[in-house]
Design an enzyme around this catalytic site. Structure first.
Site, PDB file in Angstrom:
ATOM      1  N   ARG A 165       3.115  -3.974   7.267  1.00  0.00           N
ATOM      2  CA  ARG A 165       4.189  -4.315   6.211  1.00  0.00           C
ATOM      3  C   ARG A 165       5.491  -5.316   6.088  1.00  0.00           C
ATOM      4  O   ARG A 165       6.668  -4.890   6.029  1.00  0.00           O
ATOM      5  CB  ARG A 165       4.460  -3.149   5.100  1.00  0.00           C
ATOM      6  CG  ARG A 165       3.517  -3.019   3.745  1.00  0.00           C
ATOM      7  CD  ARG A 165       2.739  -4.582   3.381  1.00  0.00           C
ATOM      8  NE  ARG A 165       2.274  -3.572   2.734  1.00  0.00           N
ATOM      9  CZ  ARG A 165       0.743  -2.812   2.341  1.00  0.00           C
ATOM     10  NH1 ARG A 165       0.005  -3.250   3.333  1.00  0.00           N
ATOM     11  NH2 ARG A 165      -0.052  -2.586   1.673  1.00  0.00           N
ATOM     12  N   SER A 237       3.989  -0.785  -4.171  1.00  0.00           N
ATOM     13  CA  SER A 237       4.825   0.320  -3.405  1.00  0.00           C
ATOM     14  C   SER A 237       5.684   0.309  -3.246  1.00  0.00           C
ATOM     15  O   SER A 237       6.202  -0.269  -2.313  1.00  0.00           O
ATOM     16  CB  SER A 237       3.691   0.789  -2.197  1.00  0.00           C
ATOM     17  OG  SER A 237       2.557   1.026  -2.266  1.00  0.00           O
ATOM     18  N   GLU A 333       9.753   0.223   1.323  1.00  0.00           N
ATOM     19  CA  GLU A 333       8.849  -0.729   1.120  1.00  0.00           C
ATOM     20  C   GLU A 333       9.340  -2.840   0.764  1.00  0.00           C
ATOM     21  O   GLU A 333       9.228  -3.626   1.274  1.00  0.00           O
ATOM     22  CB  GLU A 333       7.514  -1.165   1.360  1.00  0.00           C
ATOM     23  CG  GLU A 333       6.683  -2.514   0.693  1.00  0.00           C
ATOM     24  CD  GLU A 333       5.098  -2.675   0.632  1.00  0.00           C
ATOM     25  OE1 GLU A 333       4.464  -1.139   0.804  1.00  0.00           O
ATOM     26  OE2 GLU A 333       4.877  -3.538   0.297  1.00  0.00           O
TER      27      GLU A 333
END
Ligand code: EPU
Length: 337
Positions: A165, A237, A333
């Site tokens: 990510r 997320s 994130e």
């Protein structure tokens, strides 16, 4: 006509749907528009944010700088070899639209990334990933324009420093470039990636195992687990799954034998943040209109009128709980502004 607008609401331009505005805003359809904008934008708008689908960010207050919203569209096969097709997609193309199109043409590589909200440009910033595949696996190059010099720049895959990510565009390259298009290297003879257990289980009952079936299965799984931003504000997320030293993992596992974990190197283990958050009692909790999604506690949601600050405060409380209960530091994130 000037592209620049003042005091523009961002409510419908980001998936948390909180009520915030940008001091300056411009939609950019061509590189020439961007060059024009950069030579004219007000000096007081020091900060620049390039906004894609707004599906991975949280605004805690109005944005005082300049929001650039790319709107260039288009996708085409630019080159073929015996085994591969090179597809160039413009930054503002809807991500899932690109996946649907490539699957319908029989080009493999994107099917596991079905139904992820957002746009092509952000796919590389965030290095989106799901069900055993990351976009980094199929990116050939990224085409961008420098916001400092207006120069057009090409980043080859290895220059994007992709990680979990993460990419160059989230750090050194942050707010320094506007991505204009991405070149993906897809395959004409798809090899299915079914390592993720929910996906392989879903595919067992499937008569024909091909990329279209994988796309359908991924869409089914996502719809069961993740909230649709069109119905409930969220940004997927909110936290990354933490990667911790194996000694810490072993210490927690001694006390909680059901702790899941996935070895990522000899001495590091990735733990599902959802498990840690659930263990701390946050699953399904709601504070005003900010909440922790009942089916996937990694996702924070806006049930209606939560402010960005309220969602942010909830995220901080969750992080403190996990830190004090397990000694594990969660990292967001989502990009918080
Ligand atoms: N879990 C719980 N309680 C729950 C849900 C999950 O304890 O209520 C634990 C379970 O142990 C489960 C584990 O969390 O096995 C993993 O859950 P899941 O498979 O749903 O995936 P995830 O690790 O939570 C990651 C990505 C998702 C991606 C899925 C599938 C991150 C931060 N998130 O979630 O990506 O869709 O894997 O590959 O890596 C996103 O980035 O926005 C996103 C949704």
């Amino acid at each position: 006509m000037s592209l620049l607008q003042k005091n523009v609401s961002l409510k419908s331009l980001h998936t948390f749907g909180t009520d915030v505005s940008a001091r300056y805003y411009a939609q950019v359809a061509h590189v020439e528009d961007l060059l024009d904008l950069l030579s004219n934008y007000p000096a007081e708008a020091e900060d620049i944010l390039v906004l894609g689908g707004g599906s991975n960010l949280l605004f805690t207050r109005d944005y005082e700088g300049l929001v650039i919203h790319p709107s260039m569209l288009g996708k085409e096969v630019v080159r073929e070899t015996d085994q591969h097709v090179f597809v160039r997609a413009s930054a503002a193309e809807d991500w899932d639209g690109l996946v649907a199109w490539s699957v319908s043409k029989g080009y493999g590589g994107l099917e596991n990334l079905s139904l992820i909200p957002g746009r092509v440009g952000a796919s590389v910033v965030q290095n989106i990933g799901a069900y055993g595949v990351e976009v980094a696996d199929v990116v050939d190059r990224v085409e961008a324009v420098s916001l400092q010099t207006g120069e057009q720049v090409i980043f080859r895959n290895e220059e994007c420093t992709f990680a979990y990510r993460d990419s160059y565009f989230k750090h050194q390259g942050r707010d320094s470039y506007m991505i204009t298009s991405v070149l993906y290297k897809l395959t004409k003879e798809p090899v299915l990636c079914l390592e993720y257990s929910d996906l392989s289980a879903a595919m067992e009952s499937c008569p024909q195992a091909d990329i279209a079936a994988v796309r359908r299965a991924v869409i089914d799984i996502r719809k069961k687990k993740l909230p649709d931003p069109a119905e409930v504000g969220n940004a997927g997320s909110f936290f990354k799954n933490p990667v911790v030293p194996k000694v810490l993992y072993d210490r927690i596992k001694d006390e909680f034998p059901d702790l899941p974990g996935h070895r990522v190197s000899a001495d590091m283990v990735k733990i599902p943040a959802a498990w840690l958050i659930q263990q701390c009692g946050w699953k399904g909790k709601r504070v005003g209109d900010a909440g922790v999604y009942p089916h996937q506690p990694l996702v924070l949601v806006n049930y209606g009128h939560a402010s960005g600050k309220e969602i942010f405060d909830l995220s901080q409380r969750i992080m403190w709980s996990v830190e004090s209960e397990f000694g594990v530091t969660l990292d967001t994130e989502v990009n918080v502004f």
